[in-house]
Design a protein around this motif. Structure first.
Motif, PDB file in Angstrom:
ATOM      1  N   ILE A   1     -58.674 -75.412 -60.434  1.00  0.00           N
ATOM      2  CA  ILE A   1     -59.839 -74.858 -59.733  1.00  0.00           C
ATOM      3  C   ILE A   1     -60.536 -73.800 -60.576  1.00  0.00           C
ATOM      4  N   ALA A   2     -59.735 -72.920 -61.191  1.00  0.00           N
ATOM      5  CA  ALA A   2     -60.306 -71.814 -61.957  1.00  0.00           C
ATOM      6  C   ALA A   2     -61.154 -72.299 -63.113  1.00  0.00           C
ATOM      7  N   LEU A   3     -60.677 -73.320 -63.821  1.00  0.00           N
ATOM      8  CA  LEU A   3     -61.370 -73.776 -65.017  1.00  0.00           C
ATOM      9  C   LEU A   3     -62.578 -74.642 -64.701  1.00  0.00           C
ATOM     10  N   ARG A   4     -62.613 -75.228 -63.528  1.00  0.00           N
ATOM     11  CA  ARG A   4     -63.720 -76.123 -63.183  1.00  0.00           C
ATOM     12  C   ARG A   4     -64.745 -75.497 -62.257  1.00  0.00           C
ATOM     13  N   CYS A   5     -64.321 -74.501 -61.500  1.00  0.00           N
ATOM     14  CA  CYS A   5     -65.218 -73.928 -60.491  1.00  0.00           C
ATOM     15  C   CYS A   5     -65.584 -72.469 -60.746  1.00  0.00           C
ATOM     16  N   GLY A   6     -64.877 -71.805 -61.649  1.00  0.00           N
ATOM     17  CA  GLY A   6     -65.154 -70.396 -61.891  1.00  0.00           C
ATOM     18  C   GLY A   6     -64.356 -69.494 -60.953  1.00  0.00           C
ATOM     19  N   ARG A   7     -64.272 -68.217 -61.301  1.00  0.00           N
ATOM     20  CA  ARG A   7     -63.413 -67.298 -60.566  1.00  0.00           C
ATOM     21  C   ARG A   7     -63.892 -67.059 -59.141  1.00  0.00           C
ATOM     22  N   ARG A   8     -65.209 -66.944 -58.944  1.00  0.00           N
ATOM     23  CA  ARG A   8     -65.711 -66.669 -57.591  1.00  0.00           C
ATOM     24  C   ARG A   8     -65.354 -67.799 -56.634  1.00  0.00           C
ATOM     25  N   MET A   9     -65.581 -69.031 -57.030  1.00  0.00           N
ATOM     26  CA  MET A   9     -65.251 -70.170 -56.181  1.00  0.00           C
ATOM     27  C   MET A   9     -63.737 -70.281 -56.010  1.00  0.00           C
ATOM     28  N   ALA A  10     -62.990 -70.044 -57.085  1.00  0.00           N
ATOM     29  CA  ALA A  10     -61.537 -70.151 -57.006  1.00  0.00           C
ATOM     30  C   ALA A  10     -60.962 -69.123 -56.040  1.00  0.00           C
ATOM     31  N   ARG A  11     -61.527 -67.922 -56.020  1.00  0.00           N
ATOM     32  CA  ARG A  11     -61.032 -66.901 -55.094  1.00  0.00           C
ATOM     33  C   ARG A  11     -61.276 -67.304 -53.640  1.00  0.00           C
ATOM     34  N   ALA A  12     -62.343 -68.043 -53.385  1.00  0.00           N
ATOM     35  CA  ALA A  12     -62.602 -68.505 -52.024  1.00  0.00           C
ATOM     36  C   ALA A  12     -61.520 -69.482 -51.573  1.00  0.00           C
ATOM     37  N   VAL A  13     -60.988 -70.259 -52.516  1.00  0.00           N
ATOM     38  CA  VAL A  13     -59.957 -71.242 -52.189  1.00  0.00           C
ATOM     39  C   VAL A  13     -58.609 -70.572 -51.917  1.00  0.00           C
ATOM     40  N   LEU A  14     -58.458 -69.320 -52.352  1.00  0.00           N
ATOM     41  CA  LEU A  14     -57.194 -68.627 -52.124  1.00  0.00           C
ATOM     42  C   LEU A  14     -56.877 -68.484 -50.644  1.00  0.00           C
ATOM     43  N   HIS A  15     -57.897 -68.377 -49.807  1.00  0.00           N
ATOM     44  CA  HIS A  15     -57.658 -68.139 -48.377  1.00  0.00           C
ATOM     45  C   HIS A  15     -56.910 -69.292 -47.711  1.00  0.00           C
ATOM     46  N   PRO A  16     -57.352 -70.539 -47.838  1.00  0.00           N
ATOM     47  CA  PRO A  16     -56.567 -71.624 -47.235  1.00  0.00           C
ATOM     48  C   PRO A  16     -55.199 -71.802 -47.874  1.00  0.00           C
ATOM     49  N   ILE A  17     -55.087 -71.510 -49.164  1.00  0.00           N
ATOM     50  CA  ILE A  17     -53.781 -71.623 -49.831  1.00  0.00           C
ATOM     51  C   ILE A  17     -52.816 -70.598 -49.256  1.00  0.00           C
ATOM     52  N   ALA A  18     -53.269 -69.354 -49.117  1.00  0.00           N
ATOM     53  CA  ALA A  18     -52.419 -68.299 -48.556  1.00  0.00           C
ATOM     54  C   ALA A  18     -52.052 -68.626 -47.112  1.00  0.00           C
ATOM     55  N   LEU A  19     -53.018 -69.123 -46.340  1.00  0.00           N
ATOM     56  CA  LEU A  19     -52.746 -69.471 -44.946  1.00  0.00           C
ATOM     57  C   LEU A  19     -51.717 -70.590 -44.863  1.00  0.00           C
ATOM     58  N   TYR A  20     -51.808 -71.560 -45.762  1.00  0.00           N
ATOM     59  CA  TYR A  20     -50.848 -72.666 -45.775  1.00  0.00           C
ATOM     60  C   TYR A  20     -49.422 -72.140 -45.933  1.00  0.00           C
ATOM     61  N   PHE A  21     -49.218 -71.248 -46.924  1.00  0.00           N
ATOM     62  CA  PHE A  21     -47.869 -70.747 -47.167  1.00  0.00           C
ATOM     63  C   PHE A  21     -47.369 -69.890 -46.012  1.00  0.00           C
ATOM     64  N   VAL A  22     -48.242 -69.110 -45.409  1.00  0.00           N
ATOM     65  CA  VAL A  22     -47.815 -68.287 -44.275  1.00  0.00           C
ATOM     66  C   VAL A  22     -47.380 -69.172 -43.110  1.00  0.00           C
ATOM     67  N   LEU A  23     -48.073 -70.286 -42.915  1.00  0.00           N
ATOM     68  CA  LEU A  23     -47.772 -71.169 -41.787  1.00  0.00           C
ATOM     69  C   LEU A  23     -46.577 -72.075 -42.049  1.00  0.00           C
ATOM     70  N   PHE A  24     -46.442 -72.559 -43.288  1.00  0.00           N
ATOM     71  CA  PHE A  24     -45.472 -73.620 -43.545  1.00  0.00           C
ATOM     72  C   PHE A  24     -44.329 -73.230 -44.487  1.00  0.00           C
ATOM     73  N   ALA A  25     -44.195 -71.935 -44.768  1.00  0.00           N
ATOM     74  CA  ALA A  25     -43.034 -71.456 -45.528  1.00  0.00           C
ATOM     75  C   ALA A  25     -42.346 -70.384 -44.678  1.00  0.00           C
ATOM     76  N   PRO A  26     -41.650 -70.802 -43.614  1.00  0.00           N
ATOM     77  CA  PRO A  26     -41.097 -69.822 -42.666  1.00  0.00           C
ATOM     78  C   PRO A  26     -40.078 -68.873 -43.271  1.00  0.00           C
ATOM     79  N   THR A  27     -39.270 -69.355 -44.217  1.00  0.00           N
ATOM     80  CA  THR A  27     -38.281 -68.466 -44.835  1.00  0.00           C
ATOM     81  C   THR A  27     -38.965 -67.365 -45.628  1.00  0.00           C
ATOM     82  N   ALA A  28     -39.935 -67.750 -46.449  1.00  0.00           N
ATOM     83  CA  ALA A  28     -40.676 -66.753 -47.222  1.00  0.00           C
ATOM     84  C   ALA A  28     -41.406 -65.788 -46.296  1.00  0.00           C
TER      85      ALA A  28
END
Length: 316
Positions: free
Chosen positions: A36-63
């Motif tokens: 994502i970073a190399l194809r979309c740039g840092r601003r766009m890549a940072r926007a994608v961080l939100h669903p990624i972080a939400l995914y781990f919070v929801l589906f990594a219960p041990t962490a």
């Protein structure tokens, strides 16, 4: 340098849980962030961080459980899901920024340095020094800043399994990056570290993980109070510094949000002077306790920077 987001625990005498837990989630995050970073740039890549972080919070219960436990102690109040989300988001942000840092893009960041005079003093002595940090913020911002200024030659000192993991991670992010890594646990490891230091280099180590496999080379385990509860740390880095008679400097590359980082250096221990065995043991323990106290202080000051997602206090 890398922290698994799914881990369990191990009995005493077995390899530590953080060491044997699979790191598939971290490698997947690295590869995805790189793409994502190399194809979309840092601003766009940072926007994608939100669903990624939400995914781990929801589906990594041990962490999530271990994150909430830690944050509750660091924040001094019961941690909420929003805190766990912010914790994981900060971790993901440093992974994303690692892509740019490894490619030398310091122009994208607002970087502040504190305590550089401590490094200058150690370098002026011509004997190198140990840099001791933790899984706190970003080590990459420290290494890249030093290389860009042509002032610091930093090698990471780690055990072979960890060296393979970080090499795989770096290959996923920046195939052309060739960071210096010295693997411990080999016949010539001590000589390699000594020669690197003698050449004016800095040897970086992370001191907030313990390999409790019963091997003397990993140092002795110390049980000390950390964030209000007894925790286990290793004095291995200080024993190595004492053996080679070097200074130890505390380091931290703190993530302040957005594109802001703050790199800190503080004197931690000086093992350059000879002493008897009893005094050496006293100095080693004192230095280890000072390290834990500084880490604790930074965890309270910047609670979302300590990327611990495993059972650090052995509560399970």
């Amino acid at each position: 340098m890398s922290t698994p987001l799914n881990s369990g625990d191990a009995p005493a005498g077995a390899p530590a849980a953080w060491a044997c837990a699979p790191e598939r989630s971290n490698m997947l995050a690295l590869r995805l962030m790189c793409w994502i970073a190399l194809r979309c740039g840092r601003r766009m890549a940072r926007a994608v961080l939100h669903p990624i972080a939400l995914y781990f919070v929801l589906f990594a219960p041990t962490a999530r459980r271990h994150s909430l436990r830690y944050l509750g102690r660091a924040l001094g109040r019961p941690a909420r899901w929003s805190d766990a989300y912010r914790h994981v988001h900060s971790f993901a942000a440093t992974i994303l920024d690692r892509v740019y840092l490894l490619r030398g893009r310091l122009d994208l960041f607002d970087l502040r340095l504190q305590g550089v005079d401590v490094i200058d003093q150690a370098m002026a002595e011509g004997h190198g020094a140990f840099l001791l940090g933790a899984h706190l913020g970003s080590f990459e911002v420290l290494r890249t800043a030093g290389c860009a200024q042509g002032r610091l030659r930093v090698a990471m000192v780690m055990y072979p399994d960890n060296a393979r993991k970080i090499n795989a991670a770096l290959s996923a992010v920046a195939p052309d990056a060739k960071p210096e890594i010295i693997a411990l646990g080999r016949m010539d490891s001590m000589l390699a570290v000594r020669d690197w230091l003698d050449g004016g280099g800095l040897a970086g180590m992370l001191g907030d993980r313990v390999l409790n496999d019963g091997s003397a080379q990993h140092g002795k385990e110390l049980r000390v109070s950390f964030l209000g509860r007894e925790a286990v740390f290793s004095d291995g880095p200080f024993r190595l510094a004492a053996l080679l008679r070097r200074r130890v400097i505390f380091m931290a590359g703190l993530y302040l949000g957005g594109n802001r980082y703050e790199v800190r250096f503080e004197p931690l221990a000086d093992f350059t002077q000879r002493c008897d065995a009893a005094e050496r043991e006293r100095r080693i323990r004192s230095a280890a306790c000072s390290y834990v106290a500084r880490l604790e202080s930074l965890c309270r000051e910047h609670p979302y920077n300590w990327f611990n997602f495993h059972d650090f206090w052995h509560e399970d």
